[in-house]
Design an enzyme around this catalytic site. Sequence first.
Site, PDB file in Angstrom:
ATOM      1  CG  ASP A   1      54.971  32.410  43.821  1.00 55.50           C
ATOM      2  OD1 ASP A   1      54.137  33.060  42.677  1.00 55.50           O
ATOM      3  OD2 ASP A   1      54.426  31.882  44.670  1.00 55.50           O
TER       4      ASP A   1
ATOM      5  N   GLY B   1      41.938  42.777  35.109  1.00 51.76           N
ATOM      6  CA  GLY B   1      42.504  41.860  36.129  1.00 51.76           C
ATOM      7  C   GLY B   1      42.745  42.722  37.481  1.00 51.76           C
ATOM      8  CD  GLN B   2      44.050  39.744  42.128  1.00 51.25           C
ATOM      9  OE1 GLN B   2      43.758  40.288  43.460  1.00 51.25           O
ATOM     10  NE2 GLN B   2      44.366  38.570  42.024  1.00 51.25           N
TER      11      GLN B   2
ATOM     12  CE1 TYR C   1      53.734  43.688  36.837  1.00 48.22           C
ATOM     13  CE2 TYR C   1      52.522  43.814  34.849  1.00 48.22           C
ATOM     14  CZ  TYR C   1      53.046  44.303  35.953  1.00 48.22           C
ATOM     15  OH  TYR C   1      53.222  45.784  35.836  1.00 48.22           O
TER      16      TYR C   1
ATOM     17  CE1 TYR D   1      49.418  31.416  36.287  1.00 50.54           C
ATOM     18  CE2 TYR D   1      50.886  30.669  38.049  1.00 50.54           C
ATOM     19  CZ  TYR D   1      50.383  31.892  37.437  1.00 50.54           C
ATOM     20  OH  TYR D   1      50.648  33.124  37.650  1.00 50.54           O
TER      21      TYR D   1
HETATM   22  N1  LIG Z   1      47.137  36.216  41.119  1.00 51.02           N
HETATM   23  C1  LIG Z   1      48.225  35.577  41.956  1.00 51.02           C
HETATM   24  O1  LIG Z   1      48.143  35.407  42.898  1.00 51.02           O
HETATM   25  C2  LIG Z   1      49.505  35.723  40.973  1.00 51.02           C
HETATM   26  C3  LIG Z   1      50.766  35.196  41.537  1.00 51.02           C
HETATM   27  C4  LIG Z   1      52.095  35.457  40.858  1.00 51.02           C
HETATM   28  C5  LIG Z   1      51.818  36.018  39.673  1.00 51.02           C
HETATM   29  N2  LIG Z   1      51.058  36.502  39.052  1.00 51.02           N
HETATM   30  C6  LIG Z   1      50.984  37.174  37.814  1.00 51.02           C
HETATM   31  O2  LIG Z   1      50.651  38.264  37.706  1.00 51.02           O
HETATM   32  C7  LIG Z   1      49.828  38.888  36.694  1.00 51.02           C
HETATM   33  C8  LIG Z   1      48.532  39.462  36.981  1.00 51.02           C
HETATM   34  O3  LIG Z   1      47.854  38.510  37.678  1.00 51.02           O
HETATM   35  P1  LIG Z   1      46.261  39.015  38.169  1.00 51.02           P
HETATM   36  O4  LIG Z   1      46.323  38.268  39.430  1.00 51.02           O
HETATM   37  O5  LIG Z   1      46.090  40.257  38.041  1.00 51.02           O
HETATM   38  O6  LIG Z   1      45.401  38.255  37.270  1.00 51.02           O
HETATM   39  P2  LIG Z   1      43.645  38.272  36.965  1.00 51.02           P
HETATM   40  O7  LIG Z   1      43.289  39.162  38.045  1.00 51.02           O
HETATM   41  O8  LIG Z   1      43.349  36.733  36.922  1.00 51.02           O
HETATM   42  O9  LIG Z   1      43.831  38.843  35.637  1.00 51.02           O
HETATM   43  C9  LIG Z   1      43.701  38.122  34.488  1.00 51.02           C
HETATM   44  C10 LIG Z   1      43.482  39.082  33.113  1.00 51.02           C
HETATM   45  O10 LIG Z   1      43.626  38.380  32.094  1.00 51.02           O
HETATM   46  C11 LIG Z   1      42.493  38.609  31.242  1.00 51.02           C
HETATM   47  N3  LIG Z   1      42.365  37.407  30.390  1.00 51.02           N
HETATM   48  C12 LIG Z   1      42.170  36.042  30.620  1.00 51.02           C
HETATM   49  N4  LIG Z   1      42.096  35.337  29.722  1.00 51.02           N
HETATM   50  C13 LIG Z   1      41.767  36.212  28.688  1.00 51.02           C
HETATM   51  C14 LIG Z   1      41.060  36.236  27.220  1.00 51.02           C
HETATM   52  N5  LIG Z   1      41.150  34.986  26.589  1.00 51.02           N
HETATM   53  N6  LIG Z   1      40.884  37.264  26.627  1.00 51.02           N
HETATM   54  C15 LIG Z   1      41.103  38.375  27.078  1.00 51.02           C
HETATM   55  N7  LIG Z   1      41.543  38.728  28.225  1.00 51.02           N
HETATM   56  C16 LIG Z   1      41.735  37.651  29.042  1.00 51.02           C
HETATM   57  C17 LIG Z   1      41.354  38.629  32.092  1.00 51.02           C
HETATM   58  O11 LIG Z   1      40.132  39.162  31.620  1.00 51.02           O
HETATM   59  P3  LIG Z   1      38.766  38.977  32.319  1.00 51.02           P
HETATM   60  O12 LIG Z   1      38.508  39.910  33.444  1.00 51.02           O
HETATM   61  O13 LIG Z   1      37.816  39.491  31.107  1.00 51.02           O
HETATM   62  O14 LIG Z   1      38.632  37.481  32.465  1.00 51.02           O
HETATM   63  C18 LIG Z   1      41.941  39.537  33.449  1.00 51.02           C
HETATM   64  O15 LIG Z   1      42.016  40.980  33.037  1.00 51.02           O
HETATM   65  C19 LIG Z   1      49.900  37.856  35.625  1.00 51.02           C
HETATM   66  O16 LIG Z   1      50.813  37.392  34.810  1.00 51.02           O
HETATM   67  C20 LIG Z   1      49.903  36.591  36.516  1.00 51.02           C
HETATM   68  O17 LIG Z   1      50.382  35.166  36.131  1.00 51.02           O
HETATM   69  C21 LIG Z   1      49.542  36.132  39.659  1.00 51.02           C
END
Ligand SMILES: NC(=O)c1ccc[n+]([C@@H]2O[C@H](COP(=O)([O-])OP(=O)(O)OC[C@H]3O[C@@H](n4cnc5c(N)ncnc54)[C@H](OP(=O)(O)O)[C@@H]3O)[C@@H](O)[C@H]2O)c1
Length: 303
Positions: A103, A12-13, A100, A126
């Site tokens: 907001d 993930g990111q 993590y 969500y």
């Molecule tokens: N993105 C935002 O704008 C945002 C804003 C506020 C808070 N956050 C929080 O920040 C944290 C990191 O977010 P991010 O943006 O890095 O998320 P992301 O890029 O969407 O990454 C999500 C990760 O979870 C993995 N995943 C999802 N379903 C899965 C499953 N069934 N089995 C195994 N792996 C699985 C994905 O794997 P694959 O790559 O294999 O799919 C990916 O590595 C999270 O807790 C999110 O809620 C994000």
Amino acid sequence: MSRKIVLLASTGQVGFELNRQLQSFGEVVTVTRENVNFLDLEAVYQYINKISPDIIVNAAAYTAVDKAESDIASTFTLNRDLPRVLAELSIVHDAWLVHYSSDYVYPGNGDTSWIESDAPGPLNVYGQSKLEGDLAIESIASKYLIFRTSWVYAARGNNFLLSMLRLGKERDSLNIVNDQIGAPTPASLIATVSTLCLQKVISLDSAQSFSGVYHLASRGHTNWYDFASKIFDEARIRGLSLALKKGGLGQISSTEYPTPAKRPQNSRLNLDKIESKFGVIMPTWESQLSLTMEEWLDANGSV
Ligand SMILES: NC(=O)c1ccc[n+]([C@@H]2O[C@H](COP(=O)([O-])OP(=O)(O)OC[C@H]3O[C@@H](n4cnc5c(N)ncnc54)[C@H](OP(=O)(O)O)[C@@H]3O)[C@@H](O)[C@H]2O)c1
């Protein structure tokens, strides 16, 4: 003996950046869907239990905010139940748990910044699932850091920055929502600050008093339209060729851009707690955008 850090979701990111930054801090064991499907909680428990971690870092989440409105079971399994299982494992192994959150746990009204003790009030599935994940950790774990962040982007992955750069090459005009306020936060900043905080708690005897929820975001705030404007300014300064005309970026309101999940209008996160407790100073979102654009250009060239 080196510390064993289990990192969930290094694809993930945030997970990708954590995998880079945690290396200097211990032996990082990445766990991805190639090892185990995170929806299978019993399998996750068994897999991580065998590793016997000193630190568990959970970058996994169900982050497709609109899809979450209809895919409710998977959303709650990943965002509420997985953190609960990790909290249980953190107790079994006396491990620190880093998690993590978002907001989106706040109701999004008003125009002041949220503090960690404010009452939550998620507006969508969500947000509700993320809140319940936080509550599960708080009720079970004793050594944990929950970082609530906002508007995450990076030089890779699916995010607003990369969508704008793609659309700016394809279209001569674009309309972007201007009435949601927040702080765009790069995954690299999240990983850097998380690692610093983790280093601090690991080195202290009385570290348990650091357990808690912290906002971790860039300083300042903007709206999506102004963020997009800044992205295109930065792109033009760096000589990127865009189909988007000067003046081709328009502003619309959230009501003109309906989505399945309702979004909070006010996502401002107050940063006083993390800054005072950990002695960090969060950089501005503008400086971070500049750095991330440079990283993206280094990786992709100035096409
Ligand atoms: N993105 C935002 O704008 C945002 C804003 C506020 C808070 N956050 C929080 O920040 C944290 C990191 O977010 P991010 O943006 O890095 O998320 P992301 O890029 O969407 O990454 C999500 C990760 O979870 C993995 N995943 C999802 N379903 C899965 C499953 N069934 N089995 C195994 N792996 C699985 C994905 O794997 P694959 O790559 O294999 O799919 C990916 O590595 C999270 O807790 C999110 O809620 C994000």
